[in-house]
Design an enzyme around this catalytic site. Structure first.
Site, PDB file in Angstrom:
ATOM      1  N   LYS A   1      -3.298 -10.257  -1.700  1.00  0.00           N
ATOM      2  CA  LYS A   1      -2.429  -9.743  -2.683  1.00  0.00           C
ATOM      3  C   LYS A   1      -1.124 -10.601  -2.796  1.00  0.00           C
ATOM      4  O   LYS A   1      -0.409 -10.534  -4.022  1.00  0.00           O
ATOM      5  CB  LYS A   1      -2.042  -8.295  -2.938  1.00  0.00           C
ATOM      6  CG  LYS A   1      -1.375  -7.746  -2.051  1.00  0.00           C
ATOM      7  CD  LYS A   1      -0.246  -6.987  -2.505  1.00  0.00           C
ATOM      8  CE  LYS A   1       0.843  -6.504  -1.636  1.00  0.00           C
ATOM      9  NZ  LYS A   1       0.825  -6.447  -0.302  1.00  0.00           N
TER      10      LYS A   1
ATOM     11  N   LYS B   1     -13.259 -10.634   5.748  1.00  0.00           N
ATOM     12  CA  LYS B   1     -12.664  -9.578   5.048  1.00  0.00           C
ATOM     13  C   LYS B   1     -13.688  -8.335   5.141  1.00  0.00           C
ATOM     14  O   LYS B   1     -14.505  -8.465   4.155  1.00  0.00           O
ATOM     15  CB  LYS B   1     -11.923  -9.831   3.547  1.00  0.00           C
ATOM     16  CG  LYS B   1     -10.895  -8.805   3.120  1.00  0.00           C
ATOM     17  CD  LYS B   1      -9.694  -9.170   3.188  1.00  0.00           C
ATOM     18  CE  LYS B   1      -8.781  -8.035   2.657  1.00  0.00           C
ATOM     19  NZ  LYS B   1      -7.668  -7.747   3.477  1.00  0.00           N
TER      20      LYS B   1
ATOM     21  N   LYS C   1       2.086 -12.371   3.758  1.00  0.00           N
ATOM     22  CA  LYS C   1       3.612 -12.466   2.845  1.00  0.00           C
ATOM     23  C   LYS C   1       4.587 -13.373   3.528  1.00  0.00           C
ATOM     24  O   LYS C   1       5.221 -13.937   2.317  1.00  0.00           O
ATOM     25  CB  LYS C   1       4.310 -10.973   3.443  1.00  0.00           C
ATOM     26  CG  LYS C   1       3.497  -9.656   3.280  1.00  0.00           C
ATOM     27  CD  LYS C   1       4.473  -8.411   3.368  1.00  0.00           C
ATOM     28  CE  LYS C   1       3.552  -7.270   3.452  1.00  0.00           C
ATOM     29  NZ  LYS C   1       2.524  -7.165   2.707  1.00  0.00           N
TER      30      LYS C   1
ATOM     31  N   GLY D   1       0.864  -1.115   0.019  1.00  0.00           N
ATOM     32  CA  GLY D   1      -0.023  -0.013  -0.149  1.00  0.00           C
ATOM     33  C   GLY D   1       0.700   1.259  -0.086  1.00  0.00           C
ATOM     34  O   GLY D   1       0.388   2.347  -0.578  1.00  0.00           O
ATOM     35  N   ASN D   2       1.959   1.156   0.703  1.00  0.00           N
ATOM     36  CA  ASN D   2       2.504   2.492   0.785  1.00  0.00           C
ATOM     37  C   ASN D   2       3.683   2.734  -0.621  1.00  0.00           C
ATOM     38  O   ASN D   2       4.107   3.885  -0.488  1.00  0.00           O
ATOM     39  CB  ASN D   2       3.730   2.441   1.963  1.00  0.00           C
ATOM     40  CG  ASN D   2       4.886   1.270   1.733  1.00  0.00           C
ATOM     41  OD1 ASN D   2       4.732   0.551   0.845  1.00  0.00           O
ATOM     42  ND2 ASN D   2       6.220   1.654   2.377  1.00  0.00           N
TER      43      ASN D   2
HETATM   44  P1  ADP Z   1       1.363  -3.929   2.405  1.00  0.00           P
HETATM   45  O1  ADP Z   1       0.208  -3.067   1.871  1.00  0.00           O
HETATM   46  O2  ADP Z   1       2.546  -3.884   2.136  1.00  0.00           O
HETATM   47  O3  ADP Z   1       0.657  -5.385   2.305  1.00  0.00           O
HETATM   48  P2  ADP Z   1       0.743  -4.707   5.494  1.00  0.00           P
HETATM   49  O4  ADP Z   1       0.344  -3.406   6.425  1.00  0.00           O
HETATM   50  O5  ADP Z   1      -0.395  -5.412   4.967  1.00  0.00           O
HETATM   51  O6  ADP Z   1       1.404  -3.667   3.987  1.00  0.00           O
HETATM   52  O7  ADP Z   1       1.816  -5.452   5.869  1.00  0.00           O
HETATM   53  C1  ADP Z   1       3.250  -4.962   6.314  1.00  0.00           C
HETATM   54  C2  ADP Z   1       3.159  -4.720   7.962  1.00  0.00           C
HETATM   55  O8  ADP Z   1       3.217  -5.719   8.667  1.00  0.00           O
HETATM   56  C3  ADP Z   1       4.497  -3.874   8.288  1.00  0.00           C
HETATM   57  O9  ADP Z   1       4.342  -2.244   8.021  1.00  0.00           O
HETATM   58  C4  ADP Z   1       4.453  -4.162   9.793  1.00  0.00           C
HETATM   59  O10 ADP Z   1       3.942  -3.017  10.616  1.00  0.00           O
HETATM   60  C5  ADP Z   1       3.542  -5.175   9.957  1.00  0.00           C
HETATM   61  N1  ADP Z   1       4.182  -6.467  10.641  1.00  0.00           N
HETATM   62  C6  ADP Z   1       3.563  -7.297  11.477  1.00  0.00           C
HETATM   63  N2  ADP Z   1       4.380  -8.304  12.017  1.00  0.00           N
HETATM   64  C7  ADP Z   1       5.475  -7.967  11.562  1.00  0.00           C
HETATM   65  C8  ADP Z   1       6.675  -8.975  11.597  1.00  0.00           C
HETATM   66  N3  ADP Z   1       6.784  -9.849  12.548  1.00  0.00           N
HETATM   67  N4  ADP Z   1       7.869  -8.177  11.196  1.00  0.00           N
HETATM   68  C9  ADP Z   1       7.762  -7.048  10.553  1.00  0.00           C
HETATM   69  N5  ADP Z   1       6.604  -6.256  10.153  1.00  0.00           N
HETATM   70  C10 ADP Z   1       5.580  -6.789  10.597  1.00  0.00           C
HETATM   71 MG    MG Z   2      -1.279  -5.969   3.155  1.00  0.00          MG
END
Ligand code: ADP
Ligand code: MG
Length: 341
Positions: free
Chosen positions: A214, A129, A276, A11-12
């Site tokens: 995604k 969701k 992820k 998203g960022n």
């Molecule tokens: P995106 O839009 O890239 O999918 P998300 O917000 O869904 O972003 O997922 C990324 C976020 O997951 C990071 O910004 C972080 O805050 C969070 N996160 C949760 N658990 C962890 C972890 N164990 N290590 C790193 N980040 C984590």
């Molecule tokens: Mg995400």
């Protein structure tokens, strides 16, 4: 050496906190995103880009629902297609301009992508969701009666529609994506995980109200095009265990076996980092030459070179871990060094 890389933008890469949710602000952010992607292309890699669409589809849906008295609201699958088109257009333009400035002649093209999901996926039994606007309880019950929406109370904030998040089974446009890639194009595909469709016994497709994760969509894509690397770019530089605790430890690399045990220990938040890691494990396990990398946009190039980010590599069927050739100096305690050539 030229690699095939699937880049999954978080998203960022499209929007930033503190900036308005306008198209203009998004394009500005996409321009900076494009320069990082162009660096990877400039190194001679074949690139397929995929991206999230949560905030965008949310707003499209919101606008559509609020304007329902003036113009017919669009169903979720159509909103998904709109978001793929809108975001794809921005990436096409920004990346196209960047490549032109750098003298790189490559077409950049977005493929509106449908992804088949299984009607019998267990996710449909328990939709989780939340999507679209918040409703009062009465409104929610009416919508549920009128339109068959499944509605749930969302953490004290009001009522929302919820949809299922099924597994991606098959990418409908995969052959088109492969042809474009073979012809030298930079392809943007599977935005938002793809538009979920179901398939009847005659192979006829129809849109379904669901959301495919995604990161899992990107993984499917990476497998199907036989990518070398699945590069998941998000808001953190590295994956951590004990995230946001005093004993947080950022990881340079982990094997899929380690990732599995960290998952079981609950180190990764569901809905953000967990999908992820699941995607990374799936991809790294699918073929011993494949690896997944999780990092942030500004470190993408370094992470690809094995100098930053978190790399996830596969485990051999025997259960022995192995090191990827790009980590010859790792001081980790590896039972058996079994480098895939
Ligand atoms: P995106 O839009 O890239 O999918 P998300 O917000 O869904 O972003 O997922 C990324 C976020 O997951 C990071 O910004 C972080 O805050 C969070 N996160 C949760 N658990 C962890 C972890 N164990 N290590 C790193 N980040 C984590
Ligand atoms: Mg995400």
């Amino acid at each position: 050496m030229s690699k095939t890389i699937v880049i999954a933008l978080g998203g960022n890469a499209l929007q930033k906190d503190g900036f308005p949710a306008t198209a203009e602000a998004q394009l500005d952010i996409v321009k900076s995103t494009a320069s990082y992607i162009a660096d990877i292309i400039e190194e001679g890699n074949k690139v397929v880009i995929t991206h999230g669409n949560g905030p965008q589809i949310g707003r499209i849906l919101l606008a559509s629902e609020y304007a329902a008295k003036i113009t017919p609201p669009m169903p979720l699958d159509v909103c998904g297609a709109m978001s793929q088109g809108y975001i794809g257009y921005h990436i096409q333009q920004a990346l196209g301009n960047t490549l032109l400035k750098r003298g790189i002649k490559k077409p950049v093209v977005t493929v509106i992508t449908q992804v088949v999901v299984d009607k019998n996926d267990s996710a449909f039994e328990n939709p989780t969701k939340p999507i679209g606007p918040f409703y009062s309880e009465a409104e929610a019950r009416d919508l549920s009666k009128e339109k068959g929406y499944i509605v749930k109370e969302d953490a004290g904030r009001g009522w929302r529609r919820v949809v299922a998040s099924p597994e991606p089974v098959r990418i409908v446009e995969i052959e088109a994506i492969k042809m474009l890639l073979k012809a030298g194009a930079i392809v943007i595909a599977l935005g938002g995980g793809g538009i979920p469709v179901t398939e009847d016994k005659n192979g006829m497709l129809s849109g379904t109200a669901a959301v495919i994760d995604k990161d899992l969509g990107a993984e499917k894509l990476a497998e199907e095009i036989n990518a070398d690397t699945l590069l998941i770019l998000t808001a953190v530089d590295k994956v951590a265990i004990n995230y946001k605790q005093n004993n947080q430890r950022n990881l340079d690399m982990m094997t899929t076996l380690e990732a599995e045990s960290y998952m079981a220990e609950g180190h990764f938040a569901p809905g953000s980092m967990l999908p992820k890691i699941k995607a990374a494990v799936r991809f790294a396990n699918s073929n011993s030459n494949r690896k997944a990398i999780i990092s942030s946009l500004h470190l993408a190039e370094k992470a690809l070179a094995g100098l930053d980010g978190t790399t996830i590599i596969g485990a051999l069927p025997s259960g022995n871990t192995y090191l990827s050739p790009s980590f010859p100096d790792s001081k980790r305690d590896i039972k058996q060094l079994n480098i895939a050539k």
